[in-house]
Design a protein around this motif. Structure first.
Motif, PDB file in Angstrom:
ATOM      1  N   VAL A 153       0.842  -1.203   0.000  1.00 32.63           N
ATOM      2  CA  VAL A 153       0.000   0.000   0.000  1.00 32.63           C
ATOM      3  C   VAL A 153       0.876   1.253   0.000  1.00 32.63           C
ATOM      4  CG1 VAL A 153      -1.722   1.314   1.292  1.00 32.63           C
ATOM      5  CG2 VAL A 153      -1.920  -1.174   1.111  1.00 32.63           C
ATOM      6  N   LEU A 154       1.944   1.222   0.806  1.00 31.72           N
ATOM      7  CA  LEU A 154       2.819   2.388   0.888  1.00 31.72           C
ATOM      8  C   LEU A 154       3.499   2.666  -0.452  1.00 31.72           C
ATOM      9  CD1 LEU A 154       3.837   4.494   2.922  1.00 31.72           C
ATOM     10  CD2 LEU A 154       5.777   2.998   3.372  1.00 31.72           C
ATOM     11  N   ALA A 155       3.851   1.616  -1.186  1.00 34.79           N
ATOM     12  CA  ALA A 155       4.479   1.802  -2.497  1.00 34.79           C
ATOM     13  C   ALA A 155       3.545   2.524  -3.465  1.00 34.79           C
ATOM     14  CB  ALA A 155       4.893   0.453  -3.070  1.00 34.79           C
ATOM     15  N   VAL A 156       2.245   2.276  -3.336  1.00 35.18           N
ATOM     16  CA  VAL A 156       1.270   2.900  -4.228  1.00 35.18           C
ATOM     17  C   VAL A 156       1.061   4.375  -3.878  1.00 35.18           C
ATOM     18  CG1 VAL A 156      -1.154   2.863  -4.967  1.00 35.18           C
ATOM     19  CG2 VAL A 156       0.110   0.715  -4.700  1.00 35.18           C
ATOM     20  N   ILE A 157       1.018   4.692  -2.587  1.00 39.33           N
ATOM     21  CA  ILE A 157       0.655   6.054  -2.168  1.00 39.33           C
ATOM     22  C   ILE A 157       1.861   6.891  -1.754  1.00 39.33           C
ATOM     23  CG2 ILE A 157      -1.585   5.196  -1.364  1.00 39.33           C
ATOM     24  CD1 ILE A 157      -0.534   5.583   1.515  1.00 39.33           C
ATOM     25  N   TYR A 158       3.081   6.362  -1.862  1.00 44.04           N
ATOM     26  CA  TYR A 158       4.224   7.047  -1.260  1.00 44.04           C
ATOM     27  C   TYR A 158       4.444   8.446  -1.832  1.00 44.04           C
ATOM     28  CZ  TYR A 158       8.867   8.019   0.521  1.00 44.04           C
ATOM     29  OH  TYR A 158       9.935   8.614   1.149  1.00 44.04           O
ATOM     30  N   ARG A 159       4.455   8.589  -3.148  1.00 44.71           N
ATOM     31  CA  ARG A 159       4.772   9.888  -3.750  1.00 44.71           C
ATOM     32  C   ARG A 159       3.758  10.970  -3.350  1.00 44.71           C
ATOM     33  NH1 ARG A 159       8.463  10.369  -7.835  1.00 44.71           N
ATOM     34  NH2 ARG A 159       7.246  12.030  -8.797  1.00 44.71           N
ATOM     35  N   PRO A 160       2.444  10.754  -3.531  1.00 43.31           N
ATOM     36  CA  PRO A 160       1.504  11.782  -3.088  1.00 43.31           C
ATOM     37  C   PRO A 160       1.512  11.971  -1.572  1.00 43.31           C
ATOM     38  CG  PRO A 160       0.329   9.824  -3.811  1.00 43.31           C
ATOM     39  CD  PRO A 160       1.747   9.650  -4.227  1.00 43.31           C
ATOM     40  N   LEU A 161       1.767  10.892  -0.841  1.00 42.92           N
ATOM     41  CA  LEU A 161       1.812  11.006   0.619  1.00 42.92           C
ATOM     42  C   LEU A 161       3.002  11.857   1.055  1.00 42.92           C
ATOM     43  CD1 LEU A 161       0.694  10.123   3.394  1.00 42.92           C
ATOM     44  CD2 LEU A 161       2.182   8.123   3.248  1.00 42.92           C
ATOM     45  N   LEU A 162       4.152  11.660   0.430  1.00 43.98           N
ATOM     46  CA  LEU A 162       5.324  12.470   0.750  1.00 43.98           C
ATOM     47  C   LEU A 162       5.066  13.931   0.399  1.00 43.98           C
ATOM     48  CD1 LEU A 162       8.282  12.598   1.668  1.00 43.98           C
ATOM     49  CD2 LEU A 162       8.953  12.125  -0.698  1.00 43.98           C
ATOM     50  N   PHE A 163       4.437  14.178  -0.730  1.00 41.62           N
ATOM     51  CA  PHE A 163       4.089  15.538  -1.128  1.00 41.62           C
ATOM     52  C   PHE A 163       3.164  16.176  -0.098  1.00 41.62           C
ATOM     53  CE2 PHE A 163       1.927  18.220  -4.689  1.00 41.62           C
ATOM     54  CZ  PHE A 163       2.572  19.364  -4.210  1.00 41.62           C
ATOM     55  N   ALA A 164       2.144  15.426   0.317  1.00 45.23           N
ATOM     56  CA  ALA A 164       1.189  15.939   1.302  1.00 45.23           C
ATOM     57  C   ALA A 164       1.829  16.128   2.672  1.00 45.23           C
ATOM     58  CB  ALA A 164      -0.003  15.001   1.410  1.00 45.23           C
TER      59      ALA A 164
END
Length: 279
Positions: A153-164
């Motif tokens: 799950v983290l691999a899927v959302i990592y980029r937008p999550l890091l941005f947020a």
């Protein structure tokens, strides 16, 4: 001191299957905590981790009282806690107060359930401070399965999550679903926290989830380097804590917190020295 740290006894105990299983569990927990930790620190979620760990204790206590697996109970309690905290605290200004309210209520329930449980007191103590004998085939299967799920799950959302995490206002303005990401990440943190309860204990799992990442963020501003250092620090703390706890038979959490705090002090000293040199 030599009597307390009996290295011969430690070497002998390292041959036992339950110790090997505990070390493997610590390695997986270190990887989880190290990867999630920098995001937890950047999102100021340390208090949330503490609240989730205490509510994982409530789930574990309920499972203990009902005769179920404590690992599954802690996992269920942490996931419910993450969802409740995410749904009740839509505004950032309410976040700490909501955590405090839910934490107090859940912890009270947990204490009551532990009091009602009439089994071995070591089972109660293990929920609070961790125990290496709690790792069997079923618990390792649960640990590996949940860890793989969290990483996927983290691999899927990592980029937008890091941005947020770095700039939430700009991320929201650009259409990033910050609220949904926050809720999903809270569940991932809840899962990782619950997995650490059986090994590190609910009282001090915060040391594994936050302290290594906080130490890494002291010495680098790069998200990649911070994650790599956080993983290294968390694995050293978790595995080293178990190894040092073997001979004296002391709670694992005491050594995990000591190692992670020592690492943090070293990184704090490096950061302070850099600032003084720059000035």
């Amino acid at each position: 001191m030599d009597k307390f740290f009996d290295f011969g006894l430690t070497a002998e105990l390292l041959r036992y299957d339950f110790v090997v299983a505990a070390l493997f569990a610590a390695l997986v927990l270190g990887l989880l905590a190290g990867v999630l930790g920098p995001l937890i620190v950047s999102r100021n979620m340390a208090f949330s981790v503490h609240g989730t760990s205490e509510l994982a204790l409530t789930g574990g206590a309920a499972a203990l009282l009902l005769g179920w697996d404590t690992g599954g109970g802690a996992l269920a309690g942490a996931i419910v806690a993450a969802l409740v905290l995410g749904l009740l605290s839509r505004r950032s200004s309410d976040y700490d107060s909501v955590i405090g309210v839910v934490l107090a209520f859940g912890l009270g329930l947990g204490v009551l359930m532990l009091w009602l449980y009439k089994g071995r007191s070591s089972n109660k103590f293990g929920l609070l401070t961790g125990q290496i004998v709690g790792q069997d085939f079923a618990s390792l299967t649960l640990l590996i399965g949940c860890a793989v799920g969290v990483f996927a799950v983290l691999a899927v959302i990592y980029r937008p999550l890091l941005f947020a995490s770095v700039d939430p206002a700009v991320a929201q303005a650009r259409g990033v679903p910050t609220t949904m990401l926050a809720l999903v990440f809270a569940v991932l943190v809840g899962v990782a926290t619950a997995l650490g309860v059986r090994t590190v204990g609910s009282l001090l799992v915060l040391a594994l989830m936050v302290t290594p990442a906080a130490a890494a963020c002291r010495v680098t501003a790069s998200p990649l380097r911070a994650t790599l250092l956080s993983v290294l620090f968390a694995v050293v703390s978790a595995v080293g804590g178990i190894v040092l706890s073997l001979a004296p038979g002391a709670p694992v959490s005491a050594f995990v917190t000591a190692i992670s705090f020592l690492i943090y002090l070293v990184c704090w000293g490096i950061s302070r020295s850099r600032r003084q040199l720059a000035q």
